[in-house]
Design a protein around this motif. Structure first.
Motif, PDB file in Angstrom:
ATOM      1  N   THR A 126      41.698  44.045  38.002  1.00 22.82           N
ATOM      2  CA  THR A 126      41.418  44.464  39.383  1.00 22.82           C
ATOM      3  C   THR A 126      42.620  45.227  39.892  1.00 22.82           C
ATOM      4  OG1 THR A 126      42.311  42.391  40.251  1.00 22.82           O
ATOM      5  CG2 THR A 126      39.927  42.495  39.864  1.00 22.82           C
ATOM      6  N   SER A 170      46.347  43.896  40.834  1.00 24.55           N
ATOM      7  CA  SER A 170      46.475  42.570  40.231  1.00 24.55           C
ATOM      8  C   SER A 170      47.886  42.372  39.667  1.00 24.55           C
ATOM      9  CB  SER A 170      45.447  42.396  39.113  1.00 24.55           C
ATOM     10  OG  SER A 170      45.705  43.322  38.063  1.00 24.55           O
ATOM     11  N   CYS A 185      38.787  52.196  41.614  1.00 24.53           N
ATOM     12  CA  CYS A 185      39.571  51.667  42.727  1.00 24.53           C
ATOM     13  C   CYS A 185      40.982  52.206  42.656  1.00 24.53           C
ATOM     14  CB  CYS A 185      39.558  50.129  42.720  1.00 24.53           C
ATOM     15  SG  CYS A 185      40.401  49.396  41.288  1.00 24.53           S
TER      16      CYS A 185
END
Length: 574
Positions: free
Chosen positions: A502, A505, A574
């Motif tokens: 992610t 992270s 992202c």
């Protein structure tokens, strides 16, 4: 035979109506249409009656006025419109009055010898028929009506004098005009009249017309009578008369007509204007009256008419598409009667619009995905609730679908449990099939299906995301630039962490070389981490995650570091 006009020896005429003292309005009319004959009849009656009553004047008549005829020479009773002042055997004559010792004046008759009953000391009274009528017994409120009062003297010899007609219309009625031909006086207020006649000759009628406005009293019976005061020719008061019959009216409301003008169709849930025209029985528009409209008895509106009788108001059809009855109605009031009209109104299907995200949606293969769409009315953008929407990912035989019902906000949300659609660009089709209220609607949005590699993740440097990227190979440190400094040559581009990465992270960790073996095959559209720092400590290599991108991988990949893995960044996850 021919008749000559007698001329007195002194040169004075003997023709009735031509004497200077005769002021009767009908002095120039002769009942037998022969001036000479009528004059001779009058002269003969003068002489004959003198011969009967005074055959020896010097012996039997010593009155100061002379003989009975001379005493009343050219003194006539009131003459009617054809010039007659007496009737005998149905024929009219102009005959002078004669002196009466009984009444001590000139008289045309006495209550003897068949003229009339009564005392010899009086004259015959007129026989007056006094009646009243109305031209419309059921008049419309606010409209004019005409009352007619008639006086008709049927007596052969008895004329009336000093006649006075009075009348008061019923409460609420308003007199607007009075007509009384041949009267000597006539006046009125808004509620009463007074008409005077000097005389009412024999066989003579008179007519009075009273025009009045009818009040707003529908259904109320109103009766009124005229009154007559009169005298005989001796100015003796006679019994007053009341019209018989009297006049009765029962006003009615003014009839109306309501004409529906449209509209004849409209979309479901879209405002549409209904209109009509309200008129009276004379086709005049009626102002300031409330007209109601009802579509199928469900969708209603009302408004007041304008000065031309026009009225309109909006309704919003709530029915399913199809034909219905629309009714325009006016309930009436104290002045106007009710009316209505109806027509067929067709409700049409309303337009619908379905939309979703304008940008490309990134969907992970092998994972669940939740999709949504927004269903609205394009006229104003109001949400459409409680409708079934199907969302399809992909096309053809490999597509996947889910179905949801729109919320009050018009949003339909559903989940595909496990995405199996092929990797790469795909379409998402949002579809509303339509129903009894709305037309069908559909929308296509774009999607990109991607996957993570098995056993870990590949990485690229954060300064090397443009153009062809190198996510695997022995030259990884040389082909990738990092803002956090150069990467150790032992890192070949693959880390074997067990967690799905992610953005932001914690640091990932792996060992150098190809000891964490990369997968034998990789996705054609693969999620790749972007790192800004890779460090080696002992045998452990670690780095961070500043972004995750989707790389369209080039053919030729192999898990051997000597065979570089390359591709092109096509999307940022992202």
């Amino acid at each position: 035979m021919a008749f000559d006009n007698f001329v007195h020896q002194a040169g004075k005429t003997c023709v009735a109506g031509l004497t200077g003292s005769d002021t009767d309005p009908n002095r120039g009319n002769y009942p037998n249409n022969d001036q000479s004959a009528d004059a001779e009849i009058n002269t003969l009656s003068h002489e004959v009656i003198e011969a009967e009553t005074d055959p020896h004047p010097n012996d039997t008549w010593t009155g100061p006025l002379g003989e009975i005829g001379d005493a009343c020479n050219f003194n006539f009773a009131p003459r009617n419109d054809i010039g007659a002042d007496v009737y005998m055997n149905g024929h009219g004559y102009i005959v002078q009055q004669e002196w009466s010792n009984a009444v001590h004046t000139c008289a045309i008759d006495l209550p003897t010898n068949g003229f009339c009953s009564g005392s010899v000391s009086s004259v015959c009274s007129p026989t007056v028929a006094f009646a009243k009528s109305v031209d419309n017994a059921t008049p419309k409120v606010t409209r004019p009506i005409n009352y007619t009062i008639t006086l008709n003297n049927t007596s052969d010899s008895g004329a009336g004098s000093n006649l006075s007609v009075t009348d008061t219309v019923p409460a609420g009625y308003v007199i607007t005009n009075l007509s009384a031909p041949s009267s000597t006086s006539a006046s009125n207020t808004s509620s009463s009249i007074t008409v005077g006649y000097d005389t009412l000759p024999v066989h003579q009628s008179r007519t009075i017309t009273v025009t009045a406005t009818v009040p707003v009293q529908p259904g109320t019976l109103a009766t009124n009578c005229g009154n007559l005061a009169l005298q005989d020719l001796l100015q003796n008061a006679l019994s007053p008369l009341t019209t018989s019959p009297c006049a009765s009216t029962t006003p009615v409301k003014i009839p109306t007509s309501l004409t529906f003008l449209g509209a004849s169709k409209g979309d479901f849930n879209d405002s549409v204007t209904l209109s009509a025209t309200l008129t009276d029985d004379m086709s005049a528009g009626i102002n300031s009256e409330t007209v109601s409209f009802s579509l199928n008895g469900t969708d209603n509106c009302s408004n007041a008419t304008d000065s031309s009788g026009n009225v309109s108001c909006p309704v919003t059809p709530s029915e399913a598409a199809g034909p219905y009855t629309v009714v325009a109605s006016f309930g009436g009031d104290s002045q106007y009667g009710s009316s209505s009209s109806s027509a067929t109104f067709t409700v049409l299907l309303e337009e619908a619009s379905i939309t979703s995200s304008a940008s490309q949606q990134l969907i992970q293969q092998g994972a669940p995905v939740t999709l949504s769409a927004l269903l609205t009315d394009p006229d104003g953008g109001a949400p459409i609730a409680s409708k079934s929407v199907t969302i399809t990912l992909g096309s053809g035989g490999g597509s996947q679908s889910c179905t949801a019902t729109t919320t009050g906000a018009g949003v339909a949300t559903c989940t595909i449990g496990l995405v199996t659609v092929a990797q790469g660009p795909q379409i998402i089709t949002d579809a509303f099939a339509g129903d009894a209220y709305y037309v069908p609607a559909s929308n296509i949005q774009s999607a990109l299906i991607y996957a993570y590699p098995q056993g870990g993740d590949f990485a690229i440097g954060n300064l090397s995301t443009a153009g062809t990227v190198h996510f695997w190979g022995s030259q990884w440190s040389a082909t990738n630039s990092l803002s956090g400094g150069g990467a150790p040559s032992a890192f070949k581009g693959f880390e074997n962490g067990t967690l799905t990465p992610t953005c932001g992270s914690t640091i990932w960790a792996t060992v150098g070389g190809n000891s964490p073996p990369p997968p034998a095959t990789i996705p054609s559209y693969m999620a790749v981490i972007v790192t800004s720092s890779v460090k080696k400590s002992g045998n452990t290599i670690s780095g961070n995650i500043v972004s995750i991108v989707i790389v369209k991988t080039d053919p030729g990949y192999a898990p051997d570091p000597a065979v570089p893995g390359t591709g092109t960044v096509v999307a940022i996850l992202c």
